[in-house]
Design an enzyme around this catalytic site. Structure first.
Site, PDB file in Angstrom:
ATOM      1  N   HIS A  45       0.827  -1.213   0.000  1.00  0.00           N
ATOM      2  CA  HIS A  45       0.000   0.000   0.000  1.00  0.00           C
ATOM      3  C   HIS A  45       0.857   1.256   0.000  1.00  0.00           C
ATOM      4  CE1 HIS A  45      -3.771  -2.250   1.618  1.00  0.00           C
ATOM      5  NE2 HIS A  45      -3.750  -2.203   0.301  1.00  0.00           N
ATOM      6  N   HIS A  78      -0.356  -8.789   0.805  1.00  0.00           N
ATOM      7  CA  HIS A  78      -1.415  -8.945   1.815  1.00  0.00           C
ATOM      8  C   HIS A  78      -2.028 -10.332   1.826  1.00  0.00           C
ATOM      9  CE1 HIS A  78      -1.260  -4.860   0.065  1.00  0.00           C
ATOM     10  NE2 HIS A  78      -1.106  -4.539   1.323  1.00  0.00           N
ATOM     11  N   CYS A 100       3.264 -11.996   2.148  1.00  0.00           N
ATOM     12  CA  CYS A 100       4.341 -12.000   3.145  1.00  0.00           C
ATOM     13  C   CYS A 100       4.325 -13.340   3.890  1.00  0.00           C
ATOM     14  CB  CYS A 100       4.146 -10.859   4.146  1.00  0.00           C
ATOM     15  SG  CYS A 100       5.412 -10.919   5.449  1.00  0.00           S
ATOM     16  N   GLU A 130      -5.724  -7.995   3.635  1.00  0.00           N
ATOM     17  CA  GLU A 130      -5.143  -9.090   4.433  1.00  0.00           C
ATOM     18  C   GLU A 130      -6.241  -9.829   5.197  1.00  0.00           C
ATOM     19  OE1 GLU A 130      -1.907  -8.195   7.214  1.00  0.00           O
ATOM     20  OE2 GLU A 130      -2.553  -9.930   8.378  1.00  0.00           O
ATOM     21  N   THR A 168      -1.773  -8.646  10.796  1.00  0.00           N
ATOM     22  CA  THR A 168      -0.366  -8.469  11.202  1.00  0.00           C
ATOM     23  C   THR A 168       0.007  -7.017  11.495  1.00  0.00           C
ATOM     24  OG1 THR A 168       0.248  -8.281   8.886  1.00  0.00           O
ATOM     25  CG2 THR A 168       0.448 -10.478   9.895  1.00  0.00           C
ATOM     26  N   CYS A 198       3.194  -8.501  13.355  1.00  0.00           N
ATOM     27  CA  CYS A 198       4.538  -8.876  12.907  1.00  0.00           C
ATOM     28  C   CYS A 198       5.623  -8.033  13.583  1.00  0.00           C
ATOM     29  CB  CYS A 198       4.627  -8.759  11.394  1.00  0.00           C
ATOM     30  SG  CYS A 198       4.740  -7.059  10.840  1.00  0.00           S
TER      31      CYS A 198
HETATM   32 FE1  SF4 Z   1       3.259  -6.904   6.470  1.00  0.00          FE
HETATM   33 FE2  SF4 Z   1       4.804  -7.333   8.601  1.00  0.00          FE
HETATM   34 FE3  SF4 Z   1       5.082  -8.854   6.435  1.00  0.00          FE
HETATM   35 FE4  SF4 Z   1       5.875  -6.337   6.427  1.00  0.00          FE
HETATM   36  S1  SF4 Z   1       6.739  -8.012   7.658  1.00  0.00           S
HETATM   37  S2  SF4 Z   1       4.704  -7.346   4.804  1.00  0.00           S
HETATM   38  S3  SF4 Z   1       4.324  -5.337   7.674  1.00  0.00           S
HETATM   39  S4  SF4 Z   1       3.304  -8.774   7.756  1.00  0.00           S
END
Ligand code: SF4
Length: 318
Positions: A45, A78, A100, A130, A168, A198
């Site tokens: 994004h 996402h 991710c 997501e 996350t 995360c």
């Molecule tokens: Fe999203 Fe965290 Fe993965 Fe980055 S590390 S893409 S913020 S889940």
């Protein structure tokens, strides 16, 4: 603006390992297969990143019906629902999944516990891709709660086997409050072994918590659609610091900095460092005289690329 105004940079800020990987997947796909490469939803994004990849030959779509037969298709960072994965496979696209790995981890957990008979409460923001991707791992039995009030309303079919998962990129503090409400209502609820928020979201929010009380105003570089960037602005505001989110240096307003001697600067996980550099240049033009970084956590997380796109230094960490 005071003569001695300084800019203090948050550490860490900007790109996380999942965003780095997602962008590299699109760039490598463009190099290997040529333009166009189709990407379902904005790869991350951020307006700058999306426009840059568009210029290189990526076409961003929301509906798979807009992808021609035989095309190369990338899923955004996402993640996507099972229905979209299945439809893309069925239509025979050359698929690369830039979800991710930390989102995939949540998908895998949902699928595993579902096989064991669990229902789920998902803490997240309605409509975020997501959340749609994670909830779309199942046909039913996954209930979204956005706030504490929703927890009172949610009605799972059974409560003996109930698990909680989260988006996350939530506010760590909000998620903790909602989780506490979930546990009050469903004391047996199963929590993830490691929290789903995360490392990058946590580290960027922690840095703002340290920095914001020590500056007069905070600037967050990030696009409006970026969940984790919005959370950074909120974290600073909740600490009583004026905070603004900017998509580019053109969004900066001189009046935000009038009479302020310290400007804190951070960037969401999807915002490239080049925008931070441009914001610094603009703040210097407005009168800032010095820039320094706050001490912070050093991130070493790196995710491997999918098979078929090669990888240079393949060590997955963290
Ligand atoms: Fe999203 Fe965290 Fe993965 Fe980055 S590390 S893409 S913020 S889940």
């Amino acid at each position: 603006m005071p003569k001695s105004q300084e800019i203090v940079l948050a550490e860490p800020r900007g790109f996380c390992a999942g965003v780095d990987r997602a962008i590299e997947i699109v760039e490598r796909a463009l190099t290997k297969f040529g333009r166009p490469i189709y990407v379902r939803h904005e790869i991350v994004h951020n307006t700058y990143v999306v426009n840059d990849l568009k210029a290189k030959g990526a076409i961003f779509i929301e509906e798979l019906s807009d992808v021609p037969a035989g095309a190369t298709l990338v899923f955004s960072a996402h993640g996507v629902s099972k229905a979209i994965q299945d439809e893309a496979k069925q239509r025979g696209f050359n698929i690369f999944d830039a979800t991710c790995p930390l989102v995939t981890k949540v998908h895998v957990e949902v699928a595993k516990l579902h096989r064991e008979g669990f229902e789920f409460i998902m803490i997240g923001h309605k409509g975020h891709p997501e959340v749609e991707g994670t909830m779309g791992q199942l046909d039913r039995g996954i209930h979204l709660v956005e706030d504490v009030e929703d927890v009172a309303r949610v009605s799972p079919a059974q409560t003996a086997k109930l698990a909680v998962v989260t988006q996350t990129t939530l506010s760590v503090d909000d998620a903790a409050e909602i989780l506490a409400a979930v546990k009050r209502r469903f004391p047996n609820v199963r929590e993830p072994k490691q929290q789903d928020i995360c490392y990058a979201t946590q580290n960027r929010q922690d840095a703002v918590k340290v920095l914001a009380p020590n500056v007069d105003v905070m600037v967050v570089v990030g696009s409006l659609s970026s969940s984790n960037s919005n959370r950074l602005r909120e974290v600073a505001q909740r600490l009583g610091t004026d905070a603004y989110m900017v998509d580019s240096p053109d969004d900066l307003k001189p009046e935000w900095f009038a009479g302020k001697s310290r400007v804190g600067l951070t960037a969401g996980a999807s915002a490239p460092e080049i925008l931070v550099t441009q914001v610094i240049e603009r703040l210097r033009a407005l009168g800032a005289v010095s820039v320094r970084s706050m001490p912070g956590v050093l991130e070493t997380v790196h995710f491997p690329l999918p098979m078929g796109l090669g990888d240079k230094s393949m060590q997955a960490a963290g």
